[in-house]
Motif scaffolding. Structure first.
Motif, PDB file in Angstrom:
ATOM      1  N   VAL A 110     -10.362  -5.158   0.160  1.00 19.60           N
ATOM      2  CA  VAL A 110      -9.643  -3.913   0.398  1.00 19.60           C
ATOM      3  C   VAL A 110      -8.183  -4.119  -0.002  1.00 19.60           C
ATOM      4  CG1 VAL A 110      -8.914  -2.210   2.090  1.00 19.60           C
ATOM      5  CG2 VAL A 110     -11.162  -3.305   2.308  1.00 19.60           C
ATOM      6  N   GLN A 111      -7.670  -3.185  -0.766  1.00 22.76           N
ATOM      7  CA  GLN A 111      -6.249  -3.231  -1.118  1.00 22.76           C
ATOM      8  C   GLN A 111      -5.514  -2.201  -0.284  1.00 22.76           C
ATOM      9  OE1 GLN A 111      -6.001  -2.716  -5.376  1.00 22.76           O
ATOM     10  NE2 GLN A 111      -6.497  -4.863  -5.756  1.00 22.76           N
ATOM     11  N   LEU A 112      -4.360  -2.615   0.204  1.00 21.95           N
ATOM     12  CA  LEU A 112      -3.550  -1.758   1.065  1.00 21.95           C
ATOM     13  C   LEU A 112      -2.176  -1.587   0.438  1.00 21.95           C
ATOM     14  CD1 LEU A 112      -4.467  -3.476   4.452  1.00 21.95           C
ATOM     15  CD2 LEU A 112      -5.437  -1.373   3.523  1.00 21.95           C
ATOM     16  N   GLN A 113      -1.705  -0.369   0.403  1.00 21.36           N
ATOM     17  CA  GLN A 113      -0.397  -0.059  -0.163  1.00 21.36           C
ATOM     18  C   GLN A 113       0.462   0.581   0.919  1.00 21.36           C
ATOM     19  OE1 GLN A 113       0.707  -0.774  -3.373  1.00 21.36           O
ATOM     20  NE2 GLN A 113       2.691  -0.152  -2.556  1.00 21.36           N
ATOM     21  N   ALA A 114       1.468  -0.157   1.359  1.00 15.97           N
ATOM     22  CA  ALA A 114       2.324   0.328   2.431  1.00 15.97           C
ATOM     23  C   ALA A 114       3.610   0.917   1.865  1.00 15.97           C
ATOM     24  CB  ALA A 114       2.651  -0.804   3.392  1.00 15.97           C
ATOM     25  N   SER A 115       4.168   1.849   2.613  1.00 15.80           N
ATOM     26  CA  SER A 115       5.433   2.465   2.218  1.00 15.80           C
ATOM     27  C   SER A 115       6.133   3.012   3.451  1.00 15.80           C
ATOM     28  CB  SER A 115       5.190   3.600   1.218  1.00 15.80           C
ATOM     29  OG  SER A 115       4.382   4.606   1.794  1.00 15.80           O
ATOM     30  N   GLY A 116       7.430   3.312   3.289  1.00 16.73           N
ATOM     31  CA  GLY A 116       8.135   4.039   4.330  1.00 16.73           C
ATOM     32  C   GLY A 116       9.154   3.259   5.136  1.00 16.73           C
ATOM     33  N   GLY A 117       9.369   1.992   4.861  1.00 22.93           N
ATOM     34  CA  GLY A 117      10.380   1.258   5.613  1.00 22.93           C
ATOM     35  C   GLY A 117      11.783   1.692   5.215  1.00 22.93           C
ATOM     36  N   GLY A 118      12.774   1.101   5.879  1.00 23.27           N
ATOM     37  CA  GLY A 118      14.150   1.438   5.548  1.00 23.27           C
ATOM     38  C   GLY A 118      15.112   1.044   6.640  1.00 23.27           C
ATOM     39  N   LEU A 119      16.315   1.575   6.511  1.00 22.21           N
ATOM     40  CA  LEU A 119      17.392   1.300   7.464  1.00 22.21           C
ATOM     41  C   LEU A 119      17.665   2.557   8.278  1.00 22.21           C
ATOM     42  CD1 LEU A 119      19.802  -0.409   8.524  1.00 22.21           C
ATOM     43  CD2 LEU A 119      21.108   0.471   6.581  1.00 22.21           C
ATOM     44  N   VAL A 120      17.742   2.390   9.580  1.00 21.83           N
ATOM     45  CA  VAL A 120      17.982   3.534  10.457  1.00 21.83           C
ATOM     46  C   VAL A 120      18.830   3.075  11.637  1.00 21.83           C
ATOM     47  CG1 VAL A 120      15.877   3.156  11.811  1.00 21.83           C
ATOM     48  CG2 VAL A 120      16.828   5.466  11.627  1.00 21.83           C
ATOM     49  N   GLN A 121      19.575   3.990  12.197  1.00 26.70           N
ATOM     50  CA  GLN A 121      20.356   3.668  13.386  1.00 26.70           C
ATOM     51  C   GLN A 121      19.472   3.685  14.627  1.00 26.70           C
ATOM     52  OE1 GLN A 121      23.674   6.435  13.432  1.00 26.70           O
ATOM     53  NE2 GLN A 121      24.975   4.969  12.356  1.00 26.70           N
ATOM     54  N   ALA A 122      19.904   2.976  15.633  1.00 29.54           N
ATOM     55  CA  ALA A 122      19.174   2.970  16.905  1.00 29.54           C
ATOM     56  C   ALA A 122      19.002   4.404  17.402  1.00 29.54           C
ATOM     57  CB  ALA A 122      19.917   2.130  17.929  1.00 29.54           C
ATOM     58  N   GLY A 123      17.808   4.689  17.879  1.00 25.29           N
ATOM     59  CA  GLY A 123      17.489   6.033  18.325  1.00 25.29           C
ATOM     60  C   GLY A 123      16.860   6.901  17.256  1.00 25.29           C
ATOM     61  N   GLY A 124      16.904   6.432  16.030  1.00 27.14           N
ATOM     62  CA  GLY A 124      16.352   7.185  14.926  1.00 27.14           C
ATOM     63  C   GLY A 124      14.851   6.990  14.773  1.00 27.14           C
ATOM     64  N   SER A 125      14.317   7.588  13.709  1.00 31.42           N
ATOM     65  CA  SER A 125      12.874   7.564  13.470  1.00 31.42           C
ATOM     66  C   SER A 125      12.563   7.149  12.040  1.00 31.42           C
ATOM     67  CB  SER A 125      12.279   8.951  13.716  1.00 31.42           C
ATOM     68  OG  SER A 125      12.464   9.363  15.061  1.00 31.42           O
ATOM     69  N   LEU A 126      11.412   6.544  11.877  1.00 34.53           N
ATOM     70  CA  LEU A 126      10.861   6.228  10.569  1.00 34.53           C
ATOM     71  C   LEU A 126       9.358   6.425  10.621  1.00 34.53           C
ATOM     72  CD1 LEU A 126      12.668   2.912   9.483  1.00 34.53           C
ATOM     73  CD2 LEU A 126      12.887   5.142   8.379  1.00 34.53           C
ATOM     74  N   ARG A 127       8.783   6.679   9.466  1.00 33.01           N
ATOM     75  CA  ARG A 127       7.339   6.818   9.374  1.00 33.01           C
ATOM     76  C   ARG A 127       6.808   5.882   8.303  1.00 33.01           C
ATOM     77  NH1 ARG A 127       3.550  11.595   7.022  1.00 33.01           N
ATOM     78  NH2 ARG A 127       1.891  11.585   8.600  1.00 33.01           N
ATOM     79  N   LEU A 128       5.930   4.991   8.694  1.00 33.43           N
ATOM     80  CA  LEU A 128       5.287   4.091   7.754  1.00 33.43           C
ATOM     81  C   LEU A 128       3.923   4.656   7.374  1.00 33.43           C
ATOM     82  CD1 LEU A 128       6.002   0.604   9.399  1.00 33.43           C
ATOM     83  CD2 LEU A 128       7.432   1.921   7.815  1.00 33.43           C
ATOM     84  N   SER A 129       3.536   4.430   6.138  1.00 32.59           N
ATOM     85  CA  SER A 129       2.224   4.859   5.676  1.00 32.59           C
ATOM     86  C   SER A 129       1.524   3.704   4.980  1.00 32.59           C
ATOM     87  CB  SER A 129       2.352   6.037   4.706  1.00 32.59           C
ATOM     88  OG  SER A 129       2.912   7.163   5.351  1.00 32.59           O
ATOM     89  N   CYS A 130       0.206   3.738   5.027  1.00 31.54           N
ATOM     90  CA  CYS A 130      -0.582   2.683   4.382  1.00 31.54           C
ATOM     91  C   CYS A 130      -1.840   3.307   3.815  1.00 31.54           C
ATOM     92  CB  CYS A 130      -0.917   1.590   5.377  1.00 31.54           C
ATOM     93  SG  CYS A 130      -1.887   0.237   4.670  1.00 31.54           S
ATOM     94  N   ALA A 131      -1.997   3.210   2.504  1.00 33.49           N
ATOM     95  CA  ALA A 131      -3.162   3.759   1.832  1.00 33.49           C
ATOM     96  C   ALA A 131      -4.170   2.650   1.574  1.00 33.49           C
ATOM     97  CB  ALA A 131      -2.751   4.414   0.528  1.00 33.49           C
ATOM     98  N   ALA A 132      -5.434   2.925   1.878  1.00 25.87           N
ATOM     99  CA  ALA A 132      -6.502   1.944   1.682  1.00 25.87           C
ATOM    100  C   ALA A 132      -7.298   2.287   0.430  1.00 25.87           C
ATOM    101  CB  ALA A 132      -7.425   1.931   2.895  1.00 25.87           C
TER     102      ALA A 132
END
Length: 114
Positions: free
Chosen positions: A1-23
């Protein structure tokens, strides 16, 4: 299975991020899918896992802040991370268990500044 992740980054405390992973395979072939993370100098740890029946498991440190979900049609799973803290800073790895084999995606860096 190959997995492709995306969505990381830099954010301030209290902020939000969304990670995604396609299989690369249908979710019907997958027993469990989720995310692990590894901070500098620390061991890799489980963040969240979702099983084939849709039941989710979370690390105590992220309960109430992170939500794992999946889009079966798109063969993609997501990790919504809210109220991020500096201690969430790590490389996040997508994980998949299918046909008795474990697979890992490339890591994606999440950095939370105070």
């Amino acid at each position: 299975v190959q997995l492709q992740a995306s969505g990381g980054g830099l954010v301030q405390a209290g902020g939000s991020l969304r990670l995604s992973c396609a299989a690369s395979v249908s979710f019907f072939s997958i027993n469990a899918m989720g995310w692990y993370r590894q901070a500098p100098g620390k061991e890799r740890e489980l963040v969240a896992l979702i099983g084939s029946a849709g039941r989710a498991t979370y690390a105590d440190s992220v309960k109430g802040r992170f939500t794992i979900s999946r889009d079966i049609a798109e063969q993609t799973q997501h990790l919504q991370m809210n109220n991020l803290r500096p201690e969430d800073t790590a490389v996040y790895y997508c994980y998949c268990s299918a046909n008795l084999k474990s697979s890992w995606g490339q890591g994606t860096q999440v950095t939370v500044s105070s």
